[in-house]
Motif scaffolding. Sequence first.
Motif, mmCIF file in Angstrom:
data_model
loop_
_atom_site.group_PDB
_atom_site.id
_atom_site.type_symbol
_atom_site.label_atom_id
_atom_site.label_comp_id
_atom_site.label_asym_id
_atom_site.label_seq_id
_atom_site.Cartn_x
_atom_site.Cartn_y
_atom_site.Cartn_z
ATOM 1 N N PHE A 26 0.847 -1.119 -0.065
ATOM 2 C CA PHE A 26 0.119 0.060 0.111
ATOM 3 C C PHE A 26 0.819 1.063 0.041
ATOM 4 O O PHE A 26 1.901 1.110 0.678
ATOM 5 N N ARG A 27 0.413 2.232 -0.870
ATOM 6 C CA ARG A 27 1.343 3.568 -0.879
ATOM 7 C C ARG A 27 0.322 4.782 -0.824
ATOM 8 O O ARG A 27 -1.000 4.529 -1.349
ATOM 9 N N GLU A 60 -2.815 10.806 -4.060
ATOM 10 C CA GLU A 60 -3.121 9.439 -4.588
ATOM 11 C C GLU A 60 -2.735 8.410 -3.767
ATOM 12 O O GLU A 60 -1.771 8.486 -2.927
ATOM 13 N N ALA A 61 -3.674 7.416 -3.788
ATOM 14 C CA ALA A 61 -3.552 6.020 -2.991
ATOM 15 C C ALA A 61 -3.521 4.905 -3.775
ATOM 16 O O ALA A 61 -4.233 4.877 -4.673
ATOM 17 N N GLY A 62 -2.767 3.994 -3.498
ATOM 18 C CA GLY A 62 -2.889 2.708 -4.512
ATOM 19 C C GLY A 62 -2.505 1.366 -3.663
ATOM 20 O O GLY A 62 -1.557 1.437 -2.809
ATOM 21 N N TRP A 63 -2.471 0.233 -4.228
ATOM 22 C CA TRP A 63 -1.967 -1.119 -3.765
ATOM 23 C C TRP A 63 -1.326 -1.586 -4.722
ATOM 24 O O TRP A 63 -1.689 -1.982 -6.011
ATOM 25 N N ASP A 64 0.068 -1.906 -4.870
ATOM 26 C CA ASP A 64 0.659 -2.515 -6.008
ATOM 27 C C ASP A 64 1.038 -3.943 -5.504
ATOM 28 O O ASP A 64 1.506 -4.251 -4.234
ATOM 29 N N TYR A 75 -5.550 2.000 -8.164
ATOM 30 C CA TYR A 75 -5.225 3.085 -7.458
ATOM 31 C C TYR A 75 -6.418 4.276 -7.582
ATOM 32 O O TYR A 75 -7.280 4.031 -8.186
ATOM 33 N N GLY A 77 -7.491 8.627 -6.920
ATOM 34 C CA GLY A 77 -6.695 10.102 -6.500
ATOM 35 C C GLY A 77 -7.767 11.003 -6.930
ATOM 36 O O GLY A 77 -8.744 10.699 -7.302
ATOM 37 N N ARG A 108 -2.744 0.585 -12.788
ATOM 38 C CA ARG A 108 -1.344 0.941 -13.376
ATOM 39 C C ARG A 108 -0.568 -0.320 -13.420
ATOM 40 O O ARG A 108 -0.637 -1.164 -12.608
ATOM 41 N N LYS A 122 -0.507 4.029 -16.858
ATOM 42 C CA LYS A 122 -1.999 3.880 -16.244
ATOM 43 C C LYS A 122 -3.193 4.351 -16.928
ATOM 44 O O LYS A 122 -3.247 5.092 -18.212
ATOM 45 N N ARG A 204 5.524 4.134 1.113
ATOM 46 C CA ARG A 204 4.927 2.871 0.957
ATOM 47 C C ARG A 204 5.088 2.235 2.430
ATOM 48 O O ARG A 204 5.999 2.211 3.073
#
Length: 205
Positions: A26-27, A60-64, A75, A77, A108, A122, A204
């Motif tokens: 998570f970031r 922005e927030a996302g999970w890679d 993600y 945002g 992305r 993305k 992250r």
Amino acid sequence: MMKFAIASAAALFVAAPAFADTFDGFRVEVNGGWDRIGAKISDGYDSLKGHKTGFNYGVEAGWDYQSGGFVFGPYAGVDFSTAKECTEVYGDDRACLKAGRNFEAGVRAGAVVSKVALVYAKVAYANGRAKLTYKDYLYPSNNFSEGANRGGIRVGVGTQYALSSNVYLKAEYRYTHYKTVRDDYTDLSLHLNRNQVVGGIGYRF
């Protein structure tokens, strides 16, 4: 000296796995940069194009998910802009367009090009708000002000550089195309797109 070299090499070997999953998890980030909003106003017969630049800022927030040299993840945002454009349409009038907030949600995917660098592309659904104000100095009855939310598609490419296993920097270009805005009373239609170049810093977990 030999013992020192062997110890240093061993330390590097042990430290290397710390970057093996540098782009996993998570970031969250903050970002900002250049924003160019392009607009085309038409009445069905004549049209007028224009553009305006401003400053863009957002989060922005996302999970890679990282698997070897491949990274993929969802993600979301939100960003805001200072861009505003005013122009004359027919003569003795003025139309102004101001960009509002923009939400996006997408995915992305990228490739790890070194232990600390990622390049990615993305694609996302975007929902932007714009306010269109029209003032007719000869016939004030034609005046109107309308704020509208419009969906669209956002695509982008970028690179991400890990300063550590938690902190990263990024640079990104993105393009957004929105659905047409129409006013039934005046027959005016507005075609809207955006080009943005942003930089960001993230963490992250």
